[in-house]
Enzyme design. Structure first.
Site, PDB file in Angstrom:
ATOM      1  CG  ASN A 105      -0.243   0.571   2.263  1.00  0.00           C
ATOM      2  OD1 ASN A 105      -0.592   1.946   2.325  1.00  0.00           O
ATOM      3  ND2 ASN A 105       0.153   0.084   3.467  1.00  0.00           N
ATOM      4  CG  ASN A 172       2.812   4.881   1.900  1.00  0.00           C
ATOM      5  OD1 ASN A 172       3.535   3.919   1.107  1.00  0.00           O
ATOM      6  ND2 ASN A 172       2.403   3.703   2.545  1.00  0.00           N
ATOM      7  CG  ASN A 235       4.293   1.475   8.920  1.00  0.00           C
ATOM      8  OD1 ASN A 235       3.493   1.280   8.667  1.00  0.00           O
ATOM      9  ND2 ASN A 235       4.023   2.507  10.372  1.00  0.00           N
TER      10      ASN A 235
HETATM   11  C1  LIG Z   1      -4.108  -0.650   3.194  1.00  0.00           C
HETATM   12  C2  LIG Z   1      -2.895  -0.253   4.899  1.00  0.00           C
HETATM   13  C3  LIG Z   1      -2.913   0.631   5.960  1.00  0.00           C
HETATM   14  C4  LIG Z   1      -1.770   1.283   7.107  1.00  0.00           C
HETATM   15  N1  LIG Z   1      -2.381   2.492   7.214  1.00  0.00           N
HETATM   16  C5  LIG Z   1      -1.408   2.398   8.222  1.00  0.00           C
HETATM   17  C6  LIG Z   1      -2.030   3.954   9.116  1.00  0.00           C
HETATM   18  O1  LIG Z   1      -2.578   4.769   8.365  1.00  0.00           O
HETATM   19  N2  LIG Z   1      -0.820   3.882  10.049  1.00  0.00           N
HETATM   20  C7  LIG Z   1      -0.100   3.042  10.124  1.00  0.00           C
HETATM   21  O2  LIG Z   1       0.289   3.329  11.615  1.00  0.00           O
HETATM   22  N3  LIG Z   1       0.039   1.961  10.085  1.00  0.00           N
HETATM   23  C8  LIG Z   1      -1.045   1.877   9.390  1.00  0.00           C
HETATM   24  N4  LIG Z   1      -0.377   0.502   8.578  1.00  0.00           N
HETATM   25  C9  LIG Z   1       0.341  -1.109   8.946  1.00  0.00           C
HETATM   26  C10 LIG Z   1      -0.307  -2.014   9.499  1.00  0.00           C
HETATM   27  O3  LIG Z   1      -1.101  -1.185  10.913  1.00  0.00           O
HETATM   28  C11 LIG Z   1       0.166  -2.678  10.384  1.00  0.00           C
HETATM   29  O4  LIG Z   1       1.761  -2.344  11.365  1.00  0.00           O
HETATM   30  C12 LIG Z   1       1.389  -3.257   9.270  1.00  0.00           C
HETATM   31  O5  LIG Z   1       0.264  -3.848   8.393  1.00  0.00           O
HETATM   32  C13 LIG Z   1       2.135  -4.822   9.434  1.00  0.00           C
HETATM   33  O6  LIG Z   1       0.852  -5.477   9.827  1.00  0.00           O
HETATM   34  P1  LIG Z   1       0.396  -7.148   9.372  1.00  0.00           P
HETATM   35  O7  LIG Z   1       1.254  -7.895   8.362  1.00  0.00           O
HETATM   36  O8  LIG Z   1      -0.620  -7.415  10.270  1.00  0.00           O
HETATM   37  O9  LIG Z   1      -1.111  -6.043   7.954  1.00  0.00           O
HETATM   38  C14 LIG Z   1      -1.253   0.141   7.341  1.00  0.00           C
HETATM   39  C15 LIG Z   1      -1.330  -0.818   6.434  1.00  0.00           C
HETATM   40  C16 LIG Z   1      -2.011  -1.242   4.894  1.00  0.00           C
HETATM   41  C17 LIG Z   1      -1.842  -3.198   4.330  1.00  0.00           C
END
Ligand SMILES: Cc1cc2nc3c(=O)[nH]c(=O)nc-3n(C[C@H](O)[C@H](O)[C@H](O)COP(=O)(O)O)c2cc1C
Length: 340
Positions: A105, A172, A235
């Site tokens: 993303n 991002n 993150n």
């Molecule tokens: C589409 C998307 C949007 C995200 N937006 C944020 C965000 O706004 N703020 C943030 O701290 N992390 C954001 N993340 C990161 C997630 O909170 C998480 O830290 C990261 O995806 C790793 O965890 P996972 O492997 O379980 O997805 C986002 C992740 C995804 C996939």
């Protein structure tokens, strides 16, 4: 069917539906479960009713707290919220890496801004769950002024969040991750000192999985110095071969796990809690995190792929785990872990 649509459109449709339709009864949190069995006490005084929370970014604008808090989530983290509304990056900006159960993303903190999100929060119910609010700077705010954004956000949200998060690790927003550097991060924490005194609430900092060891050592040093509640690790990760943006899910599991392990080792014996996130997709991953010294985790990508059944499954596995450990609550297991 949802997997055939454009990922962001499917995501938005899904969120709208979720907000209205309850899921299968078996995946709905039963108020009888609000008992000691699954509860986890953190050092900062927060008590998560279940050890798995929803990671930031799925409910960016706090529109779906009522729904998510009815599932087996112990905590819901909304945001990232910025002071002013912003559109984020041009679409398409969310991609499924289906074969790898991962996502890419480059959303760029699209959100309605703090005032609208504050209203959304105050008109929601958390059903006894913990509410985290993730804070970020606006894209148009310069690096020098970033600390002011965090201060403004802290002031707005400290009376309505159970915990707040300084997010300096999204790939991002241009330059955001530079704020993880020791000097910049310290400036933010100094700027927050007064507002934190006025209204103390547990404060976490969220870090990237792409930092060098020295970076994690600096974050731990500052987190102790400024009395943070802990660190959220991690993150998304940058993988240029996969495209522009941050990768999440299975593809970052190893890297994220290594970062968490390093942080758990560095913080052993301190009051800092590490919230584990990044590639966590099964009870096995949760258990490994416990064995490394952690207590609570968050999920995002695995929840997109597996849905609420993931949480239900983790709950069943916890039941078996507690029996195997010969304890009746998770807190008892954590106490026993310290003693052994
Ligand atoms: C589409 C998307 C949007 C995200 N937006 C944020 C965000 O706004 N703020 C943030 O701290 N992390 C954001 N993340 C990161 C997630 O909170 C998480 O830290 C990261 O995806 C790793 O965890 P996972 O492997 O379980 O997805 C986002 C992740 C995804 C996939």
């Amino acid at each position: 069917m949802a997997f055939k649509l454009d990922p962001e459109m499917a995501h938005n449709l899904g969120m709208d539906l979720l907000a209205k339709i309850p899921g299968p009864a078996s995946t709905i949190w039963n108020q009888n479960d609000l008992n000691e069995k699954y509860a986890v006490n953190l050092n900062c005084g927060l008590k998560w009713p279940f050890p798995v929370g929803l990671a930031a970014g799925l409910d960016k604008e706090a529109k779906t707290i009522d729904f998510f808090s009815k599932l087996y989530f112990g905590a819901i983290e909304v945001g990232t919220v910025t002071p002013k509304p912003q559109e984020g990056n041009p679409k398409p900006r969310l991609f499924r890496l289906k074969k790898d159960e991962s996502l890419l993303n480059r959303m760029g903190f699209n959100n309605a801004g703090m005032m609208t999100i504050k209203q959304n929060i105050t008109s929601s119910s958390t059903n006894g769950k913990i509410l985290g609010i993730n804070l970020g700077k606006n894209k148009t705010t310069s690096a020098e002024d970033a600390k002011q954004d965090y201060q403004t956000l802290y002031r707005e949200f400290s009376s309505i969040g159970d915990y707040l998060v300084v997010n300096v690790s999204s790939p991002n927003t241009p330059g955001l991750r530079d704020l993880q550097a020791k000097e910049s991060l310290e400036e933010i924490f100094v700027c927050l000192e007064n507002v934190r005194k006025e209204n103390p609430v547990p404060l976490f900092v969220k870090v990237s999985p792409d930092m060098a060891k020295q970076g994690y050592e600096d974050v731990v040093e500052l987190s102790l110095k400024y009395n943070l509640a802990g660190i959220i690790a991690t993150n998304t990760s940058i993988m240029p071969e996969r495209g522009l943006g941050g990768v999440s899910g299975e593809l970052i599991k190893k890297k994220s796990k290594e970062s968490r392990k390093y942080l758990l080792d560095l913080t052993k014996g301190t009051n800092l809690d590490i919230i584990g996130v990044g590639g966590i997709s099964s009870f096995q991953d949760v258990k490994e995190f416990w064995e490394a010294g952690g207590k609570v985790v968050q999920v995002y990508t695995s929840f997109i792929y597996q849905g609420p059944a993931l949480l239900k499954e983790i709950k069943c596995e916890i039941d078996n785990f507690l029996k195997d450990q010969d304890v009746s609550t998770l807190n008892e297991y954590f106490m026993k872990r310290i003693d052994s």
